[in-house]
Scaffold this active site. Structure first.
Site, PDB file in Angstrom:
ATOM      1  N   SER A 220       0.851  -1.189   0.000  1.00 39.37           N
ATOM      2  CA  SER A 220       0.000   0.000   0.000  1.00 39.37           C
ATOM      3  C   SER A 220       0.887   1.239   0.000  1.00 39.37           C
ATOM      4  O   SER A 220       1.727   1.400   0.889  1.00 39.37           O
ATOM      5  CB  SER A 220      -0.905   0.011   1.243  1.00 39.37           C
ATOM      6  OG  SER A 220      -1.783  -1.093   1.236  1.00 39.37           O
ATOM      7  N   GLY A 222      -0.356   4.427   0.007  1.00 40.79           N
ATOM      8  CA  GLY A 222      -1.186   5.562   0.378  1.00 40.79           C
ATOM      9  C   GLY A 222      -1.917   6.135  -0.815  1.00 40.79           C
ATOM     10  O   GLY A 222      -2.490   5.407  -1.635  1.00 40.79           O
ATOM     11  N   ALA A 223      -1.882   7.461  -0.948  1.00 41.50           N
ATOM     12  CA  ALA A 223      -2.587   8.130  -2.035  1.00 41.50           C
ATOM     13  C   ALA A 223      -2.003   7.800  -3.404  1.00 41.50           C
ATOM     14  O   ALA A 223      -2.638   8.062  -4.428  1.00 41.50           O
ATOM     15  CB  ALA A 223      -2.560   9.637  -1.810  1.00 41.50           C
ATOM     16  N   GLY A 225      -1.370   4.753  -4.548  1.00 37.91           N
ATOM     17  CA  GLY A 225      -1.894   3.521  -5.102  1.00 37.91           C
ATOM     18  C   GLY A 225      -1.346   2.290  -4.403  1.00 37.91           C
ATOM     19  O   GLY A 225      -0.860   2.359  -3.269  1.00 37.91           O
ATOM     20  N   GLY A 251      -6.071   0.178   4.877  1.00 36.09           N
ATOM     21  CA  GLY A 251      -5.186  -0.910   4.452  1.00 36.09           C
ATOM     22  C   GLY A 251      -5.766  -2.276   4.759  1.00 36.09           C
ATOM     23  O   GLY A 251      -5.584  -3.229   3.991  1.00 36.09           O
ATOM     24  N   ASP A 252      -6.483  -2.375   5.869  1.00 36.76           N
ATOM     25  CA  ASP A 252      -7.121  -3.643   6.233  1.00 36.76           C
ATOM     26  C   ASP A 252      -8.265  -3.963   5.270  1.00 36.76           C
ATOM     27  O   ASP A 252      -8.451  -5.121   4.878  1.00 36.76           O
ATOM     28  CB  ASP A 252      -7.635  -3.574   7.666  1.00 36.76           C
ATOM     29  CG  ASP A 252      -6.574  -3.092   8.633  1.00 36.76           C
ATOM     30  OD1 ASP A 252      -5.412  -3.484   8.466  1.00 36.76           O
ATOM     31  OD2 ASP A 252      -6.906  -2.309   9.541  1.00 36.76           O
TER      32      ASP A 252
END
Length: 315
Positions: A220, A222-223, A225, A251-252
């Site tokens: 992951s 974040g913003a 992708g 993220g989960d």
């Protein structure tokens, strides 16, 4: 069925505030109480998708009893491991501009007998599971090698295992070849011991985790992708998101979306991105339902933009 294991669950209180002014009285505009912990959130997202899930977690005291009640109300089967210490309570302060401040308690220390009971409960709940998702930090009393032992036991039982943890626990588990690991950018940088400034840096780091033992890496960013790297190649997924409300549990939700879609290949990555993007538009740690998803807003490509700078570089 997706079985989740959360060694250090929590009772999470989230307050929405206009802004956080240190030393001042801050009046909340919204409040939520949710069962917390990364594996718990995965179960909540799986249940929100209408799929069966069983959550294994140590629970103690009044906070633990409330966690069990909240999970039961969401249609999640709970396989509790009774412990003497009280389940931890966490606080999150979500500001209107998207900034999130979290205060996480350490949680109880598990005794040797409680550690063994936790492993035995996972063993008893494993038959019939399509995946076991082991998620989050380890509580006091569990050595970094605990996840490695759990991965080995899962594989011996013929069950695929997804691991979302960090630091020494992640590195120790890699030798047992978990089927997928899901670090974020900071955890990925920590695992390889160097900063990540571009998508290409993250790709190289994910390839190193595969070389060390992970069969697949779902990263992951974040913003920016998400990346998926496995034996068949690498894919990069993004989604346009307007109105970020809270990134707690995003993220989960992504990991749940990945596993729900089979846990392999670009289709599973697209599901992960869609679930993560939907989660950040919801308050607190609310998990998305199928009606919240916007799959048409997701783009997945095998042409990874290696030169693209990360908007939030990881150090």
């Amino acid at each position: 069925m997706i079985l989740t294991v959360t060694p250090n669950p929590s009772l999470d209180r989230t307050y929405e505030v206009p802004s956080l002014d240190r030393g001042e009285v801050v009046r909340a505009t919204g409040e939520r109480v949710d069962p917390g912990g990364k594996g718990v959130n995965v179960s909540r997202a799986v249940a929100a998708a209408g799929r069966r899930t069983v959550a294994v977690l140590p629970l103690g005291g009044a906070p633990g009893a409330l966690v069990a009640d909240l999970l039961d109300a969401q249609g999640i089967e709970v396989a509790p491991v009774p412990v003497a210490g009280a389940t931890r309570s966490n606080i999150a302060l979500a500001e209107s501009d998207g900034v999130l401040t979290k205060i996480n308690a350490p949680g109880p220390e598990l005794t040797p007998a409680e550690r063994e009971l936790l492993l035995d409960t996972v063993r008893r709940q494993s038959p019939g599971a399509d995946w076991i998702a082991c998620c989050g930090s380890l509580p006091r009393g569990l050595a970094p090698s605990w996840y490695a032992a759990l991965v080995a036991r899962a594989h011996a039982a013929g069950v695929r295992i997804a691991l979302d943890t960090s630091g020494p626990a992640l590195l120790a588990a890699l030798r047992e070849r978990p089927d997928v690991v899901k670090p974020n950018a900071e955890e990925l940088a920590q695992a390889v011991g160097r900063p990540l400034a571009t998508v290409g840096d993250a790709l190289k780091a994910a390839e190193e985790l595969r070389a060390t033992g992970a069969r697949a890496v779902l990263a992951s960013l974040g913003a920016d992708g998400q990346l998926l790297v496995d034996a068949d190649g690498a894919w990069f997924g993004t989604a346009s998101v307007d109105g970020v409300r809270s990134n707690v549990g995003a993220g989960d939700a992504s990991l749940a979306g990945f596993l729900i879609a089979g846990g392999r290949g670009p289709e599973a990555l697209a599901s992960a991105v869609a679930h993560g993007a939907a989660a950040v538009r919801l308050p607190g740690s609310v998990m998305p339902t199928p009606d919240d998803l916007a799959p048409d807003a997701v783009t997945v490509t095998a042409e990874v933009p290696v030169d693209r700078p990360l908007r939030e570089p990881a150090s």
